[in-house]
Every structure is written in C-alpha cells, then in structure tokens.
Design a protein around this motif. Sequence first.
Motif, PDB file in Angstrom:
ATOM      1  N   THR A   1      -5.234  31.983  53.620  1.00 16.10           N
ATOM      2  CA  THR A   1      -3.822  31.725  53.896  1.00 16.10           C
ATOM      3  C   THR A   1      -3.362  30.343  53.430  1.00 16.10           C
ATOM      4  O   THR A   1      -2.283  30.230  52.834  1.00 16.10           O
ATOM      5  N   PRO A   2      -4.118  29.255  53.657  1.00 19.77           N
ATOM      6  CA  PRO A   2      -3.680  27.955  53.140  1.00 19.77           C
ATOM      7  C   PRO A   2      -3.538  27.935  51.622  1.00 19.77           C
ATOM      8  O   PRO A   2      -2.633  27.277  51.089  1.00 19.77           O
ATOM      9  N   VAL A   3      -4.428  28.646  50.936  1.00 24.20           N
ATOM     10  CA  VAL A   3      -4.329  28.715  49.479  1.00 24.20           C
ATOM     11  C   VAL A   3      -3.013  29.367  49.079  1.00 24.20           C
ATOM     12  O   VAL A   3      -2.317  28.895  48.161  1.00 24.20           O
TER      13      VAL A   3
ATOM     14  N   MET B   1      -1.600  19.538  50.683  1.00 20.86           N
ATOM     15  CA  MET B   1      -0.470  18.617  50.798  1.00 20.86           C
ATOM     16  C   MET B   1      -0.729  17.324  50.051  1.00 20.86           C
ATOM     17  O   MET B   1       0.183  16.705  49.504  1.00 20.86           O
ATOM     18  N   LEU B   2      -2.000  16.898  50.021  1.00 18.81           N
ATOM     19  CA  LEU B   2      -2.349  15.661  49.345  1.00 18.81           C
ATOM     20  C   LEU B   2      -2.275  15.798  47.830  1.00 18.81           C
ATOM     21  O   LEU B   2      -1.767  14.914  47.133  1.00 18.81           O
ATOM     22  N   TYR B   3      -2.775  16.929  47.321  1.00 19.02           N
ATOM     23  CA  TYR B   3      -2.883  17.094  45.871  1.00 19.02           C
ATOM     24  C   TYR B   3      -1.720  17.860  45.232  1.00 19.02           C
ATOM     25  O   TYR B   3      -1.519  17.763  44.027  1.00 19.02           O
ATOM     26  N   VAL B   4      -0.983  18.617  46.027  1.00 19.86           N
ATOM     27  CA  VAL B   4       0.063  19.456  45.444  1.00 19.86           C
ATOM     28  C   VAL B   4       1.457  19.027  45.893  1.00 19.86           C
ATOM     29  O   VAL B   4       2.357  18.853  45.075  1.00 19.86           O
ATOM     30  N   THR B   5       1.659  18.862  47.205  1.00 22.50           N
ATOM     31  CA  THR B   5       3.011  18.555  47.671  1.00 22.50           C
ATOM     32  C   THR B   5       3.283  17.061  47.773  1.00 22.50           C
ATOM     33  O   THR B   5       4.407  16.667  48.057  1.00 22.50           O
ATOM     34  N   ASP B   6       2.246  16.221  47.566  1.00 21.13           N
ATOM     35  CA  ASP B   6       2.418  14.768  47.600  1.00 21.13           C
ATOM     36  C   ASP B   6       3.060  14.320  48.907  1.00 21.13           C
ATOM     37  O   ASP B   6       4.184  13.837  48.960  1.00 21.13           O
ATOM     38  N   GLU B   7       2.326  14.511  50.013  1.00 20.56           N
ATOM     39  CA  GLU B   7       2.866  14.209  51.324  1.00 20.56           C
ATOM     40  C   GLU B   7       3.229  12.742  51.488  1.00 20.56           C
ATOM     41  O   GLU B   7       4.097  12.386  52.282  1.00 20.56           O
ATOM     42  N   SER B   8       2.586  11.846  50.719  1.00 23.91           N
ATOM     43  CA  SER B   8       2.876  10.421  50.856  1.00 23.91           C
ATOM     44  C   SER B   8       4.299  10.085  50.442  1.00 23.91           C
ATOM     45  O   SER B   8       4.856   9.070  50.852  1.00 23.91           O
TER      46      SER B   8
ATOM     47  N   ILE C   1      -5.111  22.919  54.227  1.00 24.91           N
ATOM     48  CA  ILE C   1      -3.692  22.561  54.246  1.00 24.91           C
ATOM     49  C   ILE C   1      -3.512  21.082  53.896  1.00 24.91           C
ATOM     50  O   ILE C   1      -2.661  20.716  53.073  1.00 24.91           O
ATOM     51  N   ASN C   2      -4.315  20.224  54.525  1.00 22.86           N
ATOM     52  CA  ASN C   2      -4.183  18.785  54.272  1.00 22.86           C
ATOM     53  C   ASN C   2      -4.486  18.435  52.820  1.00 22.86           C
ATOM     54  O   ASN C   2      -3.796  17.616  52.200  1.00 22.86           O
ATOM     55  N   LEU C   3      -5.526  19.043  52.256  1.00 24.89           N
ATOM     56  CA  LEU C   3      -5.860  18.772  50.855  1.00 24.89           C
ATOM     57  C   LEU C   3      -4.761  19.285  49.930  1.00 24.89           C
ATOM     58  O   LEU C   3      -4.422  18.646  48.933  1.00 24.89           O
TER      59      LEU C   3
END
Length: 285
Positions: free
Chosen positions: A103-105, A232-239, A228-230
């Motif tokens: 699901t996260p994928v 957001m870090l690598y795809v959605t650029d949460e920073s 999910i966290n990875l």
Amino acid sequence: MPEHEQGQRRTPPTGWAAQAGVFLAVAFVAAGMAGALQPATGIPPEVVQLTQLGPAVAVAAVALLWPYRTRDRLAGILPGRTGTGTGTRSGAGPRRAAALLLTPVLLIALCACGGLLTSGSLPVTSPRALAHPLALLVAAQFIGACAEEIGWRCYLQPLLRTRFGPITASAAVGLLWGLWHVPVLTQEPAFAAGFLLATTAMSVILGLALEGVRSNRLLLAGGFHTLINLGMLYVTDESAARTAPMLFLGAAALAAALPWIATARRAAHEVTPDSITVATAPGAR
C-alpha cells in the motif's frame, strides 16, 4: 427484563480513558523535549527525528502504572464476552501482510503521478543527493518508525479497541497521530488538512490490517511507516513542506483506505455480533 438482556451485566470500568490520557500527555511532552534536544545531538533530522521516540517513552510510562494492562495491549489481546482474549491469530497472513506493505508503494506512486500531472516532472530525489548512505537512512527510519508504532498501533489502537469498533478506533488514533505532529499544524491550512487526512486514512488501513493480529504487529506497522517516510523523503520532498504533494498523499491514502473499509464491513456481516463485540465483556480490563 427482555430476554436478550438476561444474563448480561454492566461492564466494570476499564480505566481506558485514564490510560489513553497518560499515554498522550507523555507522548506529546517527550516528543517536544526530544525535538528540542536534537540540535545538540548532531543527528540530522533526515536520518531520524528524535521526536519519534515520544510514543515509545509514553508506552514505558503507562507500563509503570498499568503493567498487566499494558502487556495485554502490546500483545493485541482484547477482552471477549467469555473472558478469553479475542484477536488471537498468530499473524496477519501472507496476503494481508503483502497488501499492507504494498500500500505505501501505491500511495507514493500516486503522489509521484500527481506531481507529474501538475508540474510536468517527477518530484524524485536521488539517493546520491543526500549526504547519508541509503542503508543508514533505511535502518534509522525503521527504528524511528517502530518507536512511533509501538505506541500508536501496538498500544493505543488495542486500547481504544476495548471500547470502540475497529474503524472508529483506527480513525481516532490516526487523528491523534496527526495532531501529535505539532509543527505540521503551523503550516498553511490546506497542508495541515492534507496531512491529517493522510494520517487518519493510513491509520485506518493499519488498524484494519492488524485487526486480530498478535504477532509481527510492530514489524508490519513499522515497515509500513518506514516505506511512507522514505517515499516522502525521496519522492514528495517533505522538507519543502509543499501543499500539493501533501494533498495528493491525503487523497491517495483515502482512496487506498476505502477497499480496506469495504472488506472489513463485509467480514463483519459474515460473523455473529458476539464474536466482534469487545466492549461489553464482563470483567474486561
């Protein structure tokens, strides 16, 4: 007395509200203190955020006050009408576990597609662009995710399940989980709304996937959270705290939660009411 009420008696108080209150108070305070100490430790937030330790500290606190009840909640034991524990499956089963971890994928892929449609480019960050090795990030993110999930999904979710149904309990945990991310609430309202929608919907997915599961709960929840966290870090650029990717994540999480809800409702109609009721058990703890 009506026939269907014969033999029933009022459920003794369980103290669930006090346990939840202590857990939440400690989780918020401990996370705030850990976040304030992070700059002094020199640990980069993209590796792991020390605020994630808050729920684990909160579980330790309630364990000091209610050791036996905390043990049962962490074991996923729910009181049943007959006094025996419900939710005694030894694991989630290969299909359910695979569906949960895939699901996260799906969610991150939908977010990437949304970014592609709105901006014309894939918002993907190369692992080489970060200053830390991918293996270190994965390990640290998993540890941080498990520190959160031992509180949210392994303690608070089973605790609320002693009083509420699986969907209600899961949604409540998800909302509290979202509000616990206090800095998110300082962003613009649309960003915060997307984030709260995402945490609530993802919590429903996790709660329904782990319903009745007593082994591997932490590994499954931690794995989901890590992915999910990875993503957001690598795809959605949460920073960057951009609103559009967060809205995409919230919408994707809601869409992914609907099949889980439909499946749970179908399953509920296939069993007798007594087998799914946990809140009216005599002697429930």
